[in-house]
Design a protein around this motif. Structure first.
Motif, mmCIF file in Angstrom:
data_model
loop_
_atom_site.group_PDB
_atom_site.id
_atom_site.type_symbol
_atom_site.label_atom_id
_atom_site.label_comp_id
_atom_site.label_asym_id
_atom_site.label_seq_id
_atom_site.Cartn_x
_atom_site.Cartn_y
_atom_site.Cartn_z
ATOM 1 N N GLY A 68 0.852 -1.191 0.000
ATOM 2 C CA GLY A 68 0.000 0.000 0.000
ATOM 3 C C GLY A 68 0.880 1.230 0.000
ATOM 4 O O GLY A 68 2.085 1.157 0.270
ATOM 5 N N GLU A 69 0.306 2.377 -0.314
ATOM 6 C CA GLU A 69 1.098 3.598 -0.437
ATOM 7 C C GLU A 69 1.689 4.053 0.889
ATOM 8 O O GLU A 69 2.873 4.416 0.970
ATOM 9 C CB GLU A 69 0.244 4.721 -1.029
ATOM 10 C CG GLU A 69 1.021 6.010 -1.233
ATOM 11 C CD GLU A 69 0.212 7.079 -1.941
ATOM 12 O OE1 GLU A 69 0.342 8.263 -1.554
ATOM 13 O OE2 GLU A 69 -0.543 6.735 -2.878
ATOM 14 N N GLU A 70 0.914 4.039 1.945
ATOM 15 C CA GLU A 70 1.383 4.576 3.224
ATOM 16 C C GLU A 70 2.610 3.842 3.735
ATOM 17 O O GLU A 70 3.612 4.465 4.123
ATOM 18 C CB GLU A 70 0.258 4.518 4.263
ATOM 19 C CG GLU A 70 0.661 5.130 5.609
ATOM 20 C CD GLU A 70 -0.476 5.116 6.615
ATOM 21 O OE1 GLU A 70 -0.235 5.515 7.776
ATOM 22 O OE2 GLU A 70 -1.605 4.730 6.248
ATOM 23 N N ILE A 124 8.555 3.420 4.609
ATOM 24 C CA ILE A 124 9.827 2.704 4.490
ATOM 25 C C ILE A 124 10.808 3.496 3.633
ATOM 26 O O ILE A 124 11.990 3.638 3.980
ATOM 27 C CB ILE A 124 9.599 1.298 3.898
ATOM 28 C CG1 ILE A 124 8.756 0.451 4.859
ATOM 29 C CG2 ILE A 124 10.933 0.603 3.611
ATOM 30 C CD1 ILE A 124 8.279 -0.866 4.261
ATOM 31 N N ALA A 125 10.325 4.042 2.524
ATOM 32 C CA ALA A 125 11.195 4.793 1.627
ATOM 33 C C ALA A 125 11.779 6.028 2.317
ATOM 34 O O ALA A 125 12.966 6.348 2.132
ATOM 35 C CB ALA A 125 10.423 5.203 0.379
ATOM 36 N N GLU A 126 10.965 6.719 3.082
ATOM 37 C CA GLU A 126 11.451 7.913 3.776
ATOM 38 C C GLU A 126 12.578 7.565 4.736
ATOM 39 O O GLU A 126 13.612 8.249 4.798
ATOM 40 C CB GLU A 126 10.309 8.595 4.536
ATOM 41 C CG GLU A 126 10.737 9.866 5.251
ATOM 42 C CD GLU A 126 9.579 10.574 5.933
ATOM 43 O OE1 GLU A 126 9.704 11.796 6.167
ATOM 44 O OE2 GLU A 126 8.557 9.920 6.219
ATOM 45 N N LEU A 142 18.344 7.531 6.035
ATOM 46 C CA LEU A 142 19.459 6.743 6.556
ATOM 47 C C LEU A 142 20.602 6.660 5.549
ATOM 48 O O LEU A 142 21.774 6.893 5.893
ATOM 49 C CB LEU A 142 18.962 5.340 6.913
ATOM 50 C CG LEU A 142 19.996 4.340 7.422
ATOM 51 C CD1 LEU A 142 20.724 4.883 8.640
ATOM 52 C CD2 LEU A 142 19.319 3.017 7.743
ATOM 53 N N THR A 143 20.294 6.330 4.310
ATOM 54 C CA THR A 143 21.359 6.165 3.322
ATOM 55 C C THR A 143 22.008 7.491 2.949
ATOM 56 O O THR A 143 23.208 7.535 2.653
ATOM 57 C CB THR A 143 20.847 5.447 2.063
ATOM 58 O OG1 THR A 143 19.702 6.140 1.540
ATOM 59 C CG2 THR A 143 20.462 4.008 2.384
ATOM 60 N N ASP A 144 21.246 8.578 2.971
ATOM 61 C CA ASP A 144 21.854 9.887 2.736
ATOM 62 C C ASP A 144 22.857 10.209 3.844
ATOM 63 O O ASP A 144 23.956 10.709 3.579
ATOM 64 C CB ASP A 144 20.789 10.977 2.671
ATOM 65 C CG ASP A 144 20.158 11.119 1.292
ATOM 66 O OD1 ASP A 144 20.646 10.467 0.346
ATOM 67 O OD2 ASP A 144 19.182 11.877 1.170
ATOM 68 N N ARG A 159 9.791 9.708 -7.406
ATOM 69 C CA ARG A 159 9.656 11.149 -7.600
ATOM 70 C C ARG A 159 9.791 11.932 -6.297
ATOM 71 O O ARG A 159 10.444 12.977 -6.255
ATOM 72 C CB ARG A 159 8.305 11.447 -8.252
ATOM 73 C CG ARG A 159 8.232 11.020 -9.714
ATOM 74 C CD ARG A 159 6.826 11.189 -10.278
ATOM 75 N NE ARG A 159 6.799 10.901 -11.717
ATOM 76 C CZ ARG A 159 5.687 10.821 -12.447
ATOM 77 N NH1 ARG A 159 4.502 11.034 -11.868
ATOM 78 N NH2 ARG A 159 5.738 10.553 -13.740
ATOM 79 N N GLU A 160 9.187 11.432 -5.229
ATOM 80 C CA GLU A 160 9.185 12.184 -3.978
ATOM 81 C C GLU A 160 10.524 12.133 -3.258
ATOM 82 O O GLU A 160 10.923 13.093 -2.595
ATOM 83 C CB GLU A 160 8.064 11.683 -3.055
ATOM 84 C CG GLU A 160 6.681 12.002 -3.573
ATOM 85 C CD GLU A 160 5.675 12.272 -2.475
ATOM 86 O OE1 GLU A 160 6.062 12.315 -1.285
ATOM 87 O OE2 GLU A 160 4.498 12.439 -2.814
ATOM 88 N N PHE A 161 11.229 11.002 -3.380
ATOM 89 C CA PHE A 161 12.494 10.855 -2.650
ATOM 90 C C PHE A 161 13.712 10.899 -3.562
ATOM 91 O O PHE A 161 14.842 10.778 -3.086
ATOM 92 C CB PHE A 161 12.468 9.559 -1.832
ATOM 93 C CG PHE A 161 11.384 9.545 -0.790
ATOM 94 C CD1 PHE A 161 11.488 10.324 0.346
ATOM 95 C CD2 PHE A 161 10.240 8.782 -0.966
ATOM 96 C CE1 PHE A 161 10.482 10.336 1.311
ATOM 97 C CE2 PHE A 161 9.225 8.781 -0.011
ATOM 98 C CZ PHE A 161 9.345 9.564 1.125
#
Length: 269
Positions: free
Chosen positions: A26-28, A33-35, A40-42, A82-84
């Motif tokens: 699902g999107e949420e 998780i992506a955020e 973290l990786t940045d 696109r967002e991240f």
């Protein structure tokens, strides 16, 4: 390594990371998780490719979760990108899926059981996208030469090879780390799929088991022998994940693991 759109921190000297949930639920939850992965990786300067299966085709039982709908899941992957501002990867299973998925993601993944399917490999290559081929559980690393050649001879030089263990008996996998340098000798970046290599397939319940306690062990060993990247499925609550929860890494444990792996990477360079 060849250029992957939106892939950051490639000059950091770190391994790259393919990480995300097993399936797009699902999107949420995908955005959550992506955020966390992006932040973290940045901070650690690790190149990130967000992963998520838009459809799960290889299931033990007919009533197993397969997805929320192809287009809906692919649009979520596109939104993550696109967002991240990160590249994304998803797996395809049939030739007709290649062009469809390529409209939404940056990397097309060939599942291990399908790594010899010529038409599928050619269809993925023809999209011009990066193609990540998972090594079959029944193959040696050296035997992946032919899969690489199929991509190259189709006019696409952008190939990643990923090991996910070899079948060991009927219900277990074992990792032979000789496969990593063997695949690296083929001229492709090499990834260790840490979490899938710890699966215990073909359980009598029809639900795949796993040994997540060994995630750190497999990841450390892979970096020590020269893996260019790691593939790690992660979820805030693996116990309620809709797919592969038995071998996923809890999201809150990822930072500590990555910090240890960076130190190993620095030691072996």
């Amino acid at each position: 390594m060849f250029e992957i759109p939106k892939l950051k921190h490639t000059d950091s000297g770190n391994f790259f990371l393919m990480a995300g949930p097993c399936a797009i639920e699902g999107e949420e939850i995908a955005m959550q998780i992506a955020e966390r992965l992006k932040t973290l990786t940045d901070s650690l300067q690790i190149p990130l490719i967000f992963k998520g299966s838009y459809r799960k085709a290889n299931r033990s039982r007919l009533d197993s979760f397969t997805g929320i709908g192809d287009e809906k899941a692919l649009r979520i992957l596109q939104k993550v990108s696109r967002e991240f501002d990160v590249p994304t990867v998803t797996d395809i299973h049939e030739t007709t899926e290649a062009a469809m998925a390529a409209e939404y993601v940056d990397v097309l993944q060939i599942p291990a059981f399908l790594c010899r399917q010529t038409d599928l490999l050619v269809a993925a290559a023809n999209t011009g996208k990066v193609v990540n081929i998972k090594k079959g559980q029944f193959l040696s690393g050296a035997a992946m030469r032919f899969a690489v050649e199929k991509i190259h001879e189709s006019g696409n030089a952008k190939v990643i090879l990923t090991d996910r263990g070899n079948s060991f008996g009927y219900s277990d996998l074992v990792v032979d780390f000789r496969n990593l340098p063997e695949m690296k000798a083929l001229g492709a970046p090499v990834v260790m799929d840490v979490t899938h290599s710890l699966q215990q397939p073909n359980q009598s319940s029809g639900v795949t088991g796993g040994k997540p306690a060994l995630i750190e062990t497999i990841a450390k060993a892979a970096i020590a022998v020269g893996a260019d990247g790691l593939f790690i499925e992660t979820h805030p609550q693996p116990s309620i994940a809709k797919s592969d929860g038995a071998n996923m890494l809890p999201l809150d444990q990822l930072e500590d693991l990555l910090r240890k792996l960076i130190r190993i990477r620095q030691a072996v360079l």
